[in-house]
Design a protein around this motif. Structure first.
Motif, PDB file in Angstrom:
ATOM      1  N   TYR A 216       1.008  -1.321   0.021  1.00  0.00           N
ATOM      2  CA  TYR A 216      -0.002  -0.086  -0.084  1.00  0.00           C
ATOM      3  C   TYR A 216       1.048   1.147  -0.174  1.00  0.00           C
ATOM      4  O   TYR A 216       2.019   1.224   0.376  1.00  0.00           O
ATOM      5  CB  TYR A 216      -1.136  -0.035   1.146  1.00  0.00           C
ATOM      6  CG  TYR A 216      -0.280   0.024   2.520  1.00  0.00           C
ATOM      7  CD1 TYR A 216       0.078   1.275   3.239  1.00  0.00           C
ATOM      8  CD2 TYR A 216       0.060  -1.247   3.201  1.00  0.00           C
ATOM      9  CE1 TYR A 216       0.664   1.258   4.492  1.00  0.00           C
ATOM     10  CE2 TYR A 216       0.506  -1.132   4.521  1.00  0.00           C
ATOM     11  CZ  TYR A 216       0.727   0.152   4.993  1.00  0.00           C
ATOM     12  OH  TYR A 216       1.432   0.206   6.290  1.00  0.00           O
ATOM     13  N   PRO A 217       0.221   2.212  -0.361  1.00  0.00           N
ATOM     14  CA  PRO A 217       1.052   3.600  -0.455  1.00  0.00           C
ATOM     15  C   PRO A 217       1.727   4.253   0.678  1.00  0.00           C
ATOM     16  O   PRO A 217       1.113   4.128   1.826  1.00  0.00           O
ATOM     17  CB  PRO A 217       0.036   4.791  -0.964  1.00  0.00           C
ATOM     18  CG  PRO A 217      -1.005   4.064  -1.522  1.00  0.00           C
ATOM     19  CD  PRO A 217      -1.230   2.621  -0.852  1.00  0.00           C
ATOM     20  N   GLU A 218       2.816   4.627   0.556  1.00  0.00           N
ATOM     21  CA  GLU A 218       3.582   5.137   2.013  1.00  0.00           C
ATOM     22  C   GLU A 218       2.815   6.224   2.750  1.00  0.00           C
ATOM     23  O   GLU A 218       2.074   7.202   2.103  1.00  0.00           O
ATOM     24  CB  GLU A 218       4.856   5.889   1.216  1.00  0.00           C
ATOM     25  CG  GLU A 218       5.731   6.157   2.424  1.00  0.00           C
ATOM     26  CD  GLU A 218       7.282   6.777   2.066  1.00  0.00           C
ATOM     27  OE1 GLU A 218       7.899   7.189   2.924  1.00  0.00           O
ATOM     28  OE2 GLU A 218       7.477   6.652   0.835  1.00  0.00           O
ATOM     29  N   GLY A 219       2.782   6.046   3.749  1.00  0.00           N
ATOM     30  CA  GLY A 219       1.984   6.935   4.753  1.00  0.00           C
ATOM     31  C   GLY A 219       0.546   6.856   5.121  1.00  0.00           C
ATOM     32  O   GLY A 219       0.006   7.204   5.957  1.00  0.00           O
ATOM     33  N   ALA A 220       0.056   5.654   4.240  1.00  0.00           N
ATOM     34  CA  ALA A 220      -1.423   5.403   4.252  1.00  0.00           C
ATOM     35  C   ALA A 220      -1.675   4.620   5.457  1.00  0.00           C
ATOM     36  O   ALA A 220      -0.787   3.993   6.028  1.00  0.00           O
ATOM     37  CB  ALA A 220      -1.903   4.603   3.121  1.00  0.00           C
ATOM     38  N   ASP A 221      -2.917   4.636   5.895  1.00  0.00           N
ATOM     39  CA  ASP A 221      -3.348   3.665   6.958  1.00  0.00           C
ATOM     40  C   ASP A 221      -4.178   2.508   6.763  1.00  0.00           C
ATOM     41  O   ASP A 221      -5.402   2.798   6.245  1.00  0.00           O
ATOM     42  CB  ASP A 221      -3.953   4.493   8.030  1.00  0.00           C
ATOM     43  CG  ASP A 221      -4.353   3.726   9.378  1.00  0.00           C
ATOM     44  OD1 ASP A 221      -3.756   2.608   9.429  1.00  0.00           O
ATOM     45  OD2 ASP A 221      -5.084   4.414  10.297  1.00  0.00           O
ATOM     46  N   GLU A 241       3.341  -3.883   3.614  1.00  0.00           N
ATOM     47  CA  GLU A 241       4.556  -3.149   3.390  1.00  0.00           C
ATOM     48  C   GLU A 241       4.278  -1.933   2.470  1.00  0.00           C
ATOM     49  O   GLU A 241       3.347  -1.920   1.582  1.00  0.00           O
ATOM     50  CB  GLU A 241       5.859  -3.798   2.521  1.00  0.00           C
ATOM     51  CG  GLU A 241       5.399  -4.231   1.122  1.00  0.00           C
ATOM     52  CD  GLU A 241       6.601  -4.680   0.428  1.00  0.00           C
ATOM     53  OE1 GLU A 241       7.862  -4.874   0.946  1.00  0.00           O
ATOM     54  OE2 GLU A 241       6.531  -4.684  -0.929  1.00  0.00           O
ATOM     55  N   GLU A 242       5.042  -0.768   3.013  1.00  0.00           N
ATOM     56  CA  GLU A 242       4.539   0.563   1.987  1.00  0.00           C
ATOM     57  C   GLU A 242       5.390   0.449   0.666  1.00  0.00           C
ATOM     58  O   GLU A 242       6.474   0.009   0.846  1.00  0.00           O
ATOM     59  CB  GLU A 242       4.949   1.826   2.954  1.00  0.00           C
ATOM     60  CG  GLU A 242       4.222   1.945   4.233  1.00  0.00           C
ATOM     61  CD  GLU A 242       4.249   2.906   5.099  1.00  0.00           C
ATOM     62  OE1 GLU A 242       5.588   3.731   4.861  1.00  0.00           O
ATOM     63  OE2 GLU A 242       3.783   3.577   5.886  1.00  0.00           O
TER      64      GLU A 242
END
Length: 243
Positions: A216-221, A241-242
């Motif tokens: 999933y995208p970096e910084g997403a929850d 993993e981001e």
């Protein structure tokens, strides 16, 4: 309403069933290898590979290629969006590749259910909805929706796809329906590009393969997806993993 391109392999010259007889009244015409033919379910074809265009009449087509019709490739890129490709190829074990095209926004319910030899699907950029059981029990090995304009995937759309190893949901918004990936026993990787986690339900991932990875995208929850309770991905020992 446009036309569907079907490719047929004929081992020896013979009369071949090229479409379901019940859908004849929904075809305006048929073109075989560039020559217009009268609409008929059965047609004499010489040995070899043939390209047949099925010109659609009206807004809807019923089951066109049932399980005994030997079409190995289908291209829907020349259809208008008004055509709902619901149940168009249900249970056909011959079809191997499908191109949806950029004009189709809705893949109807049961469209490719039980297409056991279907391996490759190319999704157009305007696909927004994949309805219930659209690819259930098919042979798809990977799904890439990263370039599609995805809004919602409905219940059991990819259920029991036992060869599916990777799915990229792209920017899909809504995955809350039951069993979208249920019993995906070969699934090892899920990719999502939406920074706000799409909505999911408690049974979206029911009985998937253990030990896969969510990307999933970096910084997403995506902590809701990774819960260890109920049937979320954490319950099946998935990691994340981001990217």
């Amino acid at each position: 309403s446009g036309y569907i391109i079907g490719k047929f392999n004929v081992a020896s010259s013979s009369t071949v069933k090229i479409c379901d007889s019940g859908s004849i009244n929904q075809l305006a015409s048929i073109m075989v290898d560039g020559v217009v033919k009268s609409v008929a379910a059965n047609m004499y074809l010489s040995a070899g590979t043939h390209t047949i265009r099925f010109y659609i009449k009206g807004d809807y087509t019923s089951i066109l290629f049932q399980k005994d019709i030997p079409v190995y490739s289908l291209d829907f890129s020349k259809l208008n969006d008004s055509v709902d490709i619901t149940s168009i190829c249900i249970q056909n074990s011959y079809v191997e590749t499908v191109t949806i095209g950029n004009n189709i926004s809705n893949i109807g319910a049961y469209a490719f259910q039980y297409c056991s030899n279907l391996k490759s699907v190319i999704f157009g950029t305007n696909v927004s909805y994949i309805r219930k059981y659209a690819f259930a029990y098919s042979g798809v090995e990977s799904i890439d929706l990263s370039n599609a304009n995805m809004w919602r995937i409905y219940e059991y759309a990819f259920a029991h796809c036992y060869s599916l190893t990777t799915i990229n949901f792209g920017d899909v918004v809504d995955l809350r329906d039951n069993g979208i990936l249920s019993t995906a026993s070969a699934l090892t990787d899920i990719y999502v590009s939406r920074t706000i986690a799409p909505s999911i339900g408690a049974n979206t991932f029911w009985n998937v393969k253990r030990g896969g990875t969510l990307h999933y995208p970096e910084g997403a929850d995506y902590s809701v997806w990774m819960q260890g309770s109920s049937y979320y991905l954490g319950y099946y020992d998935w990691t994340s993993e981001e990217i």
